[in-house]
Design an enzyme around this catalytic site. Structure first.
Site, short mmCIF file in Angstrom:
data_model
loop_
_atom_site.label_atom_id
_atom_site.label_comp_id
_atom_site.label_asym_id
_atom_site.label_seq_id
_atom_site.Cartn_x
_atom_site.Cartn_y
_atom_site.Cartn_z
N GLY A 16 0.81 -1.22 0.00
CA GLY A 16 0.00 0.00 0.00
C GLY A 16 0.84 1.26 0.00
N ALA B 276 3.03 2.93 -5.18
CA ALA B 276 2.83 2.01 -6.31
C ALA B 276 1.55 1.21 -6.13
CB ALA B 276 4.03 1.08 -6.45
N VAL C 231 9.24 8.33 0.97
CA VAL C 231 9.91 9.44 0.28
C VAL C 231 9.32 9.44 -1.13
CG1 VAL C 231 12.00 9.60 1.63
CG2 VAL C 231 11.86 7.93 -0.21
N LYS D 253 4.77 21.60 -9.49
CA LYS D 253 6.15 21.43 -9.95
C LYS D 253 6.22 21.75 -11.44
CE LYS D 253 9.71 18.03 -10.87
NZ LYS D 253 10.34 16.75 -10.56
N PRO E 93 12.66 22.66 -17.58
CA PRO E 93 11.24 22.89 -17.36
C PRO E 93 10.38 21.82 -18.02
CG PRO E 93 12.12 24.48 -18.95
CD PRO E 93 13.24 23.56 -18.59
C1 LIG Z 1 15.71 8.99 -1.65
C2 LIG Z 1 14.59 8.67 -2.59
C3 LIG Z 1 13.93 9.69 -3.25
C4 LIG Z 1 12.91 9.42 -4.16
N1 LIG Z 1 12.33 10.43 -4.84
C5 LIG Z 1 11.39 10.14 -5.78
C6 LIG Z 1 10.78 11.17 -6.53
O1 LIG Z 1 11.04 12.36 -6.36
N2 LIG Z 1 9.85 10.82 -7.45
C7 LIG Z 1 9.50 9.53 -7.65
O2 LIG Z 1 8.68 9.27 -8.52
N3 LIG Z 1 10.03 8.55 -6.93
C8 LIG Z 1 10.97 8.82 -6.01
N4 LIG Z 1 11.52 7.81 -5.29
C9 LIG Z 1 10.99 6.48 -5.47
C10 LIG Z 1 9.68 6.34 -4.69
O3 LIG Z 1 9.94 6.61 -3.34
C11 LIG Z 1 9.10 5.00 -4.82
O4 LIG Z 1 8.91 4.71 -6.15
C12 LIG Z 1 7.75 4.98 -4.14
O5 LIG Z 1 7.92 5.20 -2.78
C13 LIG Z 1 7.04 3.70 -4.39
O6 LIG Z 1 7.34 2.76 -3.44
P1 LIG Z 1 6.53 1.40 -3.43
O7 LIG Z 1 5.08 1.69 -3.34
O8 LIG Z 1 7.00 0.59 -4.56
O9 LIG Z 1 7.05 0.72 -2.10
P2 LIG Z 1 6.88 1.11 -0.57
O10 LIG Z 1 6.54 2.51 -0.34
O11 LIG Z 1 8.09 0.56 0.10
O12 LIG Z 1 5.61 0.25 -0.13
C14 LIG Z 1 5.71 -1.12 0.15
C15 LIG Z 1 4.36 -1.61 0.65
O13 LIG Z 1 4.36 -3.01 0.71
C16 LIG Z 1 3.88 -3.43 1.94
N5 LIG Z 1 4.49 -4.73 2.26
C17 LIG Z 1 5.81 -5.03 2.23
N6 LIG Z 1 5.98 -6.31 2.60
C18 LIG Z 1 4.74 -6.81 2.85
C19 LIG Z 1 4.24 -8.06 3.31
N7 LIG Z 1 5.05 -9.07 3.57
N8 LIG Z 1 2.91 -8.22 3.49
C20 LIG Z 1 2.05 -7.20 3.24
N9 LIG Z 1 2.47 -6.00 2.80
C21 LIG Z 1 3.80 -5.82 2.62
C22 LIG Z 1 4.24 -2.35 2.92
O14 LIG Z 1 3.40 -2.38 4.05
C23 LIG Z 1 4.01 -1.12 2.06
O15 LIG Z 1 2.65 -0.77 2.11
C24 LIG Z 1 12.53 8.09 -4.37
C25 LIG Z 1 13.17 7.06 -3.68
C26 LIG Z 1 14.19 7.33 -2.80
C27 LIG Z 1 14.87 6.21 -2.08
#
Ligand SMILES: Cc1cc2nc3c(=O)[nH]c(=O)nc-3n(C[C@H](O)[C@H](O)[C@H](O)COP(=O)(O)OP(=O)(O)OC[C@H]3O[C@@H](n4cnc5c(N)ncnc54)[C@H](O)[C@@H]3O)c2cc1C
Lengths: 522, 236
Positions: free
Chosen positions: A15, A18, A53, A84, A107
């Protein structure tokens, strides 16, 4: 399950940004709120926090939010959203002398600037290099608007419409909560709070169900792995390996913090500020209630303590009163993104350091393609997954090229970090070929001819000529015939900039108006 | 300029109001805000449309009195040239304002800079015993009516937006003298969408009492021609 049975229950695990974007786009497409024939469930661990983040987006997000039936006003109010209009790259071109600052803008505008039809860059290159305006200011009115902290639109502009192209900065945690609410209440996504312990595989190698700690077994027909960098389903269960691209993109650590505004009317930048330092770069993102600031660096080139010092000196006086959070990541991607009845979207699929804030954009693109091409039965999987894997492999490769471009044409030589980044063997061949070509040719739309290229001609031009890349003009000048038109367009950029500058409110003014009154739908 | 002060018997006991001609407020205004009920009378003479307030983006219901920004075809130094003088263009030194802390309570204010005020001529606001005069009561009733009518605009507008019945348009006409008259940023009822509205929604509009105003706005579009005629006559 039979190979001709319909795939009607999709389970999204995770959640974060993504997970919710994917669940929302699927549920909207399948009309889950009104129609029982397809189900979308989202399972999220109550114990593993989201990454939290990732605050920068691309203009596609407007379309995504609008198509999900979200109000722009509500989104901005609930997610501390701001507008932005691009990125400002500070001190990337050469090593700054003491206290000196140089910068260029990338831009988002394509309204008053699109090199696709008429490439002004050639005419710009032929101007006297001592006296001409910088490329961004000469060709894009939006660079002017950004530099004076103006908004991209007015309060009278309808929601999601723009006077200058824009995306948002957002608070990732608030965004996940906001999307959770909307997806469950409006789009018919079923929410399950549970820790997934493992996925069960059937005899044919497909995922058949999830074993959870709190609610037993959850079965489904199709699984989307949004579990973040752990990639519980695609990686751990289905064994798809992660390919590091550390030899190209060195950064693998970040330190993040939140910086309060000095007062209620401090200006809010309407662009991300990416400042290069000796051993990394800092992001600076103005949200409505605070700034999100952090440093990205490579552990091979500097220590955490050193990086924190750099970050603190960037932040200045307030630095010691803030709390800091260290993050580790490795740029790279899965060998494939889709295997059997499981596709990984988000950090589970791939990650490239955040310089061009492309992660959320690629999540939207992935979810849209999945929704559009969603397989009806297991028989359909092979064709769709191969197509999907090809397209996303290409998108990631192109993204790597573009991110690397920022590093490998710098004249900075103040550390091994920059020297190594310019080493030829760290530059993908596809990018080397282009750079070589562009030494004697103008970049052209034909260099970006693929339908799903994430970064196209305008973006390359802003970075190349912002970075003062040298294209030899002697090969170009005799091919140019439309000087009148070019002059007209250069003048047009300036007059549009002046006009907008007078008409547009400051970024903060607009945000206050949005909070108080909101945008209208028309 | 105006300077509204809460009306206070002890301070304002001696004030009188001189009648002067009633449309001083609308000299260079091409659009004049009206209340919802006023639509019914106004539509006979003026196009009734919505425009957005520049600083809030909120819709205001207005009559068009010109065909260019800031052009009034009705204002003249001898008096208003139309039959219906939009109520908010009639000047009165009495107005109601909301108390910031409580949006439901209103206070009666007097514009102490108004040229209509005098201590010598005119009709008294308070009688000799210090009670509000009938005249003042009339002015207050008018102000209340105006205020209440304007309060009805937002719910009406929200209903139209919710039903997707408003569309933006620009007015673009050519005058006899060859000049091109243009007004941008206008919003009106989208007749095609109104005709496609499903029954339940139509009933909702009817039950909320919105239908007469919807049709008044539609009919009022024919008044664009009257404005053009007026423009042509004035510029001959
Ligand atoms: C320093 C930094 C800066 C960034 N800046 C940008 C930016 O400016 N723009 C941009 O587009 N992207 C940026 N990103 C990337 C962005 O942060 C990620 O793409 C975004 O957070 C998506 O993460 P996610 O949803 O894939 O995973 P996460 O946010 O890690 O979510 C994982 C989910 O899976 C669940 N989960 C995990 N394991 C289990 C399990 N076993 N059972 C049930 N649930 C589970 C967790 O509870 C959580 O809800 C940045 C990343 C970093 C590190």
């Amino acid at each position: 399950m039979n190979n001709q049975d319909s795939l009607s229950h999709v389970i999204v695990v995770g959640g974060g940004t993504a997970g919710w974007i994917t669940a929302g786009i699927l549920a909207k497409r399948f009309d889950c709120a009104n129609n029982q024939s397809m189900r979308v469930s989202l399972v999220e661990s109550p114990n593993i926090p989201i990454l939290g983040v990732g605050e920068g987006t691309w203009p596609t997000i407007r379309n995504t939010l609008q198509s999900l039936g979200i109000s722009e006003t509500e989104f901005i109010r609930n997610c501390d959203g701001t507008f932005k209009q691009g990125s400002e790259f500070v001190n990337w071109v050469h090593t700054p002398k003491d206290g000196e600052k140089s910068s260029y803008y990338h831009p988002l505008n394509s309204v008053y600037h699109s090199a696709y039809d008429f490439n002004l860059a050639a005419y710009w290159l032929l101007q006297d290099s001592e006296n001409r305006q910088s490329y961004d200011f000469a060709t894009a009115s939006q660079a002017h608007i950004c530099s004076v902290f103006k908004a991209p639109k007015k309060i009278t502009t309808p929601e999601f419409s723009a006077l200058q192209n824009y995306s948002y900065h957002l608070d990732a945690n608030k965004f996940a909560r906001f999307m959770h609410e909307h997806c469950v209440n409006k789009l018919g996504v079923e929410y399950i709070s549970a820790d997934v312990l493992r996925a069960n595989i059937d005899n044919d190698g497909y995922i058949s169900s999830l074993q959870t700690e709190q609610v037993g077994t959850i079965s489904g027909d199709f699984f989307v792995d949004c579990t973040g960098s752990r990639a519980l389903l695609l990686g751990e269960t289905l064994g798809v390996a992660y390919q590091s691209i550390k030899d190209v993109i060195f950064n693998d650590r970040a330190i993040a913090t939140h910086v309060p505004y000095e007062n209620d009317d401090s200006p809010i930048a309407s662009n991300t500020i990416a400042t290069a330092h000796q051993n990394g770069w800092t992001w600076d993102i103005g949200l409505s209630e605070r700034r999100g600031v952090g440093i990205v660096y490579s552990a091979d080139h500097t220590s955490e303590a050193e990086a924190e010092l750099t970050l603190k000196s960037y932040i200045g006086a307030q630095a010691d009163s803030l709390s800091y959070r260290g993050l580790q990541f490795e740029s790279g991607y899965r060998e494939k993104f889709w295997k059997k009845n499981c596709v990984a979207i988000g950090m589970s699929a791939a990650f490239i350091e955040p310089l061009e804030a492309s992660a959320i954009f690629l999540v939207e693109a992935a979810a849209n393609m999945l929704a559009e091409q969603f397989p009806s039965t297991r028989d359909d999987l092979k064709y769709v997954s191969e197509q999907y894997n090809d397209i996303f492999r290409l998108r990631w490769d192109k993204t790597v090229d573009f991110v690397k471009l920022h590093y490998c044409i710098t004249k900075r030589r103040d550390s091994d970090y920059w020297i190594d980044n310019c080493a030829v063997n760290s530059i993908p061949e596809s990018l080397q070929d282009k750079l070589k070509h562009w030494q004697s040719h103008l970049p052209s739309k034909y260099d970006f001819d693929y339908a799903f290229e994430p970064f196209v001609l305008d973006s390359y031009l802003f970075v190349l000529y912002g970075m003062q890349f040298q294209t030899k003009v002697k090969y170009i000048s005799n091919r140019l015939t439309e000087w009148e038109k070019a002059k007209y367009m250069f003048d047009q950029v300036q007059s549009v900039a002046n006009k907008l500058n007078q008409e547009l409110p400051t970024h903060r003014q607009l945000l206050n108006q949005v909070k108080e009154y909101g945008f209208s739908t028309i | 300029m105006s300077n509204y002060q809460p009306l206070d018997k002890s301070k304002h006991q001696e004030l009188k109001i001189k009648p002067i001609h009633p449309c001083v407020l609308a000299k260079e205004k091409g659009v004049i805000p009206i209340g919802l009920r006023e639509t019914v009378t106004a539509c006979a003479e003026y196009p009734v449309v919505f425009v957005k307030d520049d600083s809030t983006g909120q819709f205001r219901l207005v009559v068009l009195v010109g065909l260019r920004p800031n052009q009034s075809l009705f204002y003249s130094s001898d008096g208003w040239l139309g039959k219906h003088i939009p109520k908010s263009a009639r000047s009165s030194p009495i107005a109601l304002t909301q108390i910031a802390s409580d949006e439901h309570s209103l206070i009666v204010c007097v514009d102490t800079d108004s040229k209509m005020l005098s201590k010598v001529d005119g009709r008294s606001l308070f009688d000799d015993n210090g009670a509000q005069s009938d005249f003042l009561n009339e002015l207050i009733a008018d102000a209340e009516d105006l205020y209440a009518d304007h309060q009805l605009v937002k719910p009406f507008c929200d209903l139209l937006l919710e039903q997707n019945l408003l569309s933006p348009f620009s007015l673009n006409v050519e005058a006899e003298d060859g000049s091109n008259l243009e007004l941008k940023g206008l919003y009106s009822i989208d007749e095609a969408k109104l005709n496609q509205l499903d029954k339940d929604m139509l009933i909702k509009l009817r039950d909320q009492g919105a239908l007469p105003f919807v049709y008044a706005m539609l009919f009022s579009m024919a008044r664009i021609d009257s404005l053009l005629k007026r423009y042509n006559e004035q510029s001959r």
